[in-house]
Write a protein that holds these residues in place. Structure first.
Motif, short mmCIF file in Angstrom:
data_model
loop_
_atom_site.label_atom_id
_atom_site.label_comp_id
_atom_site.label_asym_id
_atom_site.label_seq_id
_atom_site.Cartn_x
_atom_site.Cartn_y
_atom_site.Cartn_z
N MET A 1 -3.93 9.47 -2.09
CA MET A 1 -3.25 10.69 -2.50
C MET A 1 -3.97 11.87 -1.85
N LEU A 2 -3.23 12.67 -1.10
CA LEU A 2 -3.84 13.77 -0.35
C LEU A 2 -3.66 15.10 -1.09
N PRO A 3 -4.65 15.97 -1.00
CA PRO A 3 -4.58 17.25 -1.72
C PRO A 3 -3.56 18.20 -1.09
N VAL A 4 -3.13 19.17 -1.87
CA VAL A 4 -2.19 20.19 -1.41
C VAL A 4 -2.80 21.57 -1.68
N GLU A 5 -2.16 22.62 -1.15
CA GLU A 5 -2.68 23.97 -1.38
C GLU A 5 -1.53 24.98 -1.38
N ILE A 6 -1.71 26.08 -2.11
CA ILE A 6 -0.71 27.14 -2.14
C ILE A 6 -0.88 28.04 -0.91
N VAL A 7 0.24 28.36 -0.28
CA VAL A 7 0.26 29.33 0.82
C VAL A 7 0.99 30.57 0.30
N ILE A 8 0.25 31.65 0.14
CA ILE A 8 0.81 32.87 -0.46
C ILE A 8 1.42 33.74 0.63
N SER B 1 0.83 -1.20 0.00
CA SER B 1 0.00 0.00 0.00
C SER B 1 0.87 1.26 0.00
N THR B 2 0.38 2.32 -0.62
CA THR B 2 1.15 3.55 -0.75
C THR B 2 0.30 4.78 -0.46
N ILE B 3 0.98 5.84 -0.04
CA ILE B 3 0.30 7.11 0.18
C ILE B 3 1.27 8.24 -0.15
N CYS B 4 0.75 9.31 -0.74
CA CYS B 4 1.59 10.46 -1.08
C CYS B 4 0.69 11.69 -1.19
N ARG C 1 1.77 23.80 0.18
CA ARG C 1 1.72 23.08 1.46
C ARG C 1 1.22 21.66 1.27
N GLN C 2 2.00 20.70 1.76
CA GLN C 2 1.48 19.34 1.90
C GLN C 2 1.30 19.07 3.39
N ASP C 3 0.26 18.35 3.73
CA ASP C 3 -0.09 18.10 5.12
C ASP C 3 0.60 16.83 5.59
N THR C 4 1.82 16.98 6.12
CA THR C 4 2.60 15.80 6.53
C THR C 4 1.94 15.08 7.71
N TYR C 5 1.29 15.81 8.59
CA TYR C 5 0.59 15.18 9.71
C TYR C 5 -0.52 14.27 9.20
N LEU D 1 -0.65 12.90 6.25
CA LEU D 1 0.00 11.77 5.58
C LEU D 1 0.30 10.67 6.60
N GLY D 2 0.87 11.06 7.74
CA GLY D 2 1.20 10.08 8.77
C GLY D 2 -0.03 9.44 9.36
N SER D 3 -1.06 10.23 9.62
CA SER D 3 -2.30 9.70 10.20
C SER D 3 -2.96 8.68 9.27
N LYS D 4 -3.06 9.05 7.99
CA LYS D 4 -3.69 8.17 7.01
C LYS D 4 -2.86 6.91 6.82
N ALA D 5 -1.52 7.05 6.81
CA ALA D 5 -0.66 5.89 6.66
C ALA D 5 -0.87 4.90 7.80
N ALA D 6 -1.04 5.41 9.02
CA ALA D 6 -1.28 4.54 10.17
C ALA D 6 -2.61 3.81 10.02
N ASP D 7 -3.64 4.51 9.60
CA ASP D 7 -4.95 3.87 9.39
C ASP D 7 -4.85 2.75 8.36
N MET D 8 -4.14 3.01 7.27
CA MET D 8 -4.00 2.02 6.20
C MET D 8 -3.23 0.79 6.68
N LEU D 9 -2.14 1.03 7.42
CA LEU D 9 -1.32 -0.09 7.88
C LEU D 9 -2.06 -0.94 8.91
N ILE D 10 -2.72 -0.29 9.85
CA ILE D 10 -3.44 -1.03 10.88
C ILE D 10 -4.60 -1.81 10.27
#
Length: 334
Positions: free
Chosen positions: A320-327, A156-159, A292-296, A298-307
């Motif tokens: 695949m998680l969405p990202v957003e521009i921080v101006i 399984s993968t996440i990015c 901005r990518q939401d690294t927190y 990413l980690g939370s979702k990765a844990a859910d997937m692994l468990i």
């Protein structure tokens, strides 16, 4: 010491029912389960980990495999956010974390051997290293794994949505009036290649020419030194780009250092946009505009997937998680 018999007496049920709740049996009503867990919390009861592992054939331990070539280790901003989110979910579901290496007992072994000796239930892999034969052995094994920032048909993968984020960066610069847009890439890393794809796709969609001298590859470990060197190379071009999209914030910081060293100003002379939104970039002068990518998350979702996989879920998952521009202040209108 509080026992399951104490909990059973106060909750008004049998010790067997209490044991079933702690061992996650499904034949206990939600109301009874909630009552038992509430009573256990009030009494400060902690299930015996060894007993749980014998009963459920699990160690309640997850391995963390982290290949980080820049030398920053756990201080790496990407790792810090990911592991915090991963830890939060994992510990809330009763799992401990353990770092996995190829060495155990003072001798060389491999990831699979280490995991089996320690009895880990699964492994989260942060920044995978496909050039390592021991890593391929882990992929080929039956140990549940989730890989961050990678593609795999085996695990399984996440990015984050790296392509979309890069396209947003280029499109934002285009809206500001920029047409000569350079790119400092992240080498041959998974994220670096995806962000380059996003840059090229956006340039094509906007009918902007891609000048080869405007695309400089930084290192795959995204160091500031690499960003400095890449910007030095960009400054050798006959006609400077008016804006540069860097595949990582550290690359952008290095590029900014070179521009200041050469007497150029951001954004007056060259606009600059990064990717990641690491903590330090908001404190720069000028503060860095970034994706901005939401690294927190990413980690939370990765844990859910692994468990999910550890606890019997089937199939290879992808997320695949969405990202957003921080101006902020590092880009200007032409």
């Amino acid at each position: 010491m509080v026992t399951i018999y104490d909990i059973a007496k106060i909750a008004g049920c049998s010790p067997t029912t209490v044991s079933k709740v702690f061992n996650d049996y499904s034949d206990v009503s939600p109301k009874t389960r909630a009552k038992i867990l509430e009573t256990a919390e009030q009494l400060g009861y902690l299930p015996n980990a060894h007993a749980r592992s014998l009963t459920m054939k699990r160690s309640w331990t997850i391995g963390v495999l982290f290949n980080e070539p820049s030398g920053a280790g756990i201080l790496h901003p990407y790792f810090a956010g990911v592991i915090e989110g991963f830890k939060k979910v994992s510990t809330s579901k009763g799992y401990d974390l353990m770092f996995v290496t190829k060495d155990i007992g003072g001798k060389k072994s491999g990831y699979v051997e280490h995991c089996k000796i320690r009895g880990v239930d699964g492994v989260v892999v942060i920044l995978p290293d496909y050039g390592d034969p021991y890593f391929q052995e882990l992929l080929d094994s039956d140990i549940p794994c989730v890989l961050l920032d990678q593609e795999s048909e085996q695990k399984s993968t996440i990015c984050s949505d790296n392509i979309a984020g890069a396209m947003q960066a280029v499109e934002y610069l285009h809206r500001l009036g920029h047409r000569r847009i350079g790119h400092i890439g992240g080498g041959h890393s998974f994220a670096g290649e995806k962000r380059l794809q996003g840059y090229l796709r956006a340039m094509e969609n906007l009918n902007l020419p891609v000048e080869p001298q405007y695309v400089i590859q930084g290192s795959y470990d995204y160091t500031m030194e690499s960003g400095q060197a890449a910007m030095e190379e960009l400054l050798l071009t006959d006609e400077l780009p008016t804006a540069v999209f860097a595949a990582g914030d550290n690359l952008a910081v290095g590029a900014m250092m070179t521009l200041k060293k050469r007497g150029l100003r951001v954004p007056d002379d060259i606009s600059l946009i990064g990717f990641d939104d690491i903590e330090m970039v908001k404190f720069l002068t000028p503060a860095l505009t970034t994706v901005r990518q939401d690294t927190y998350a990413l980690g939370s979702k990765a844990a859910d997937m692994l468990i999910y996989t550890i606890e019997g879920g089937s199939g290879v998952q992808t997320a695949m998680l969405p990202v957003e521009i921080v101006i902020r202040e590092s880009c200007r209108s032409l």
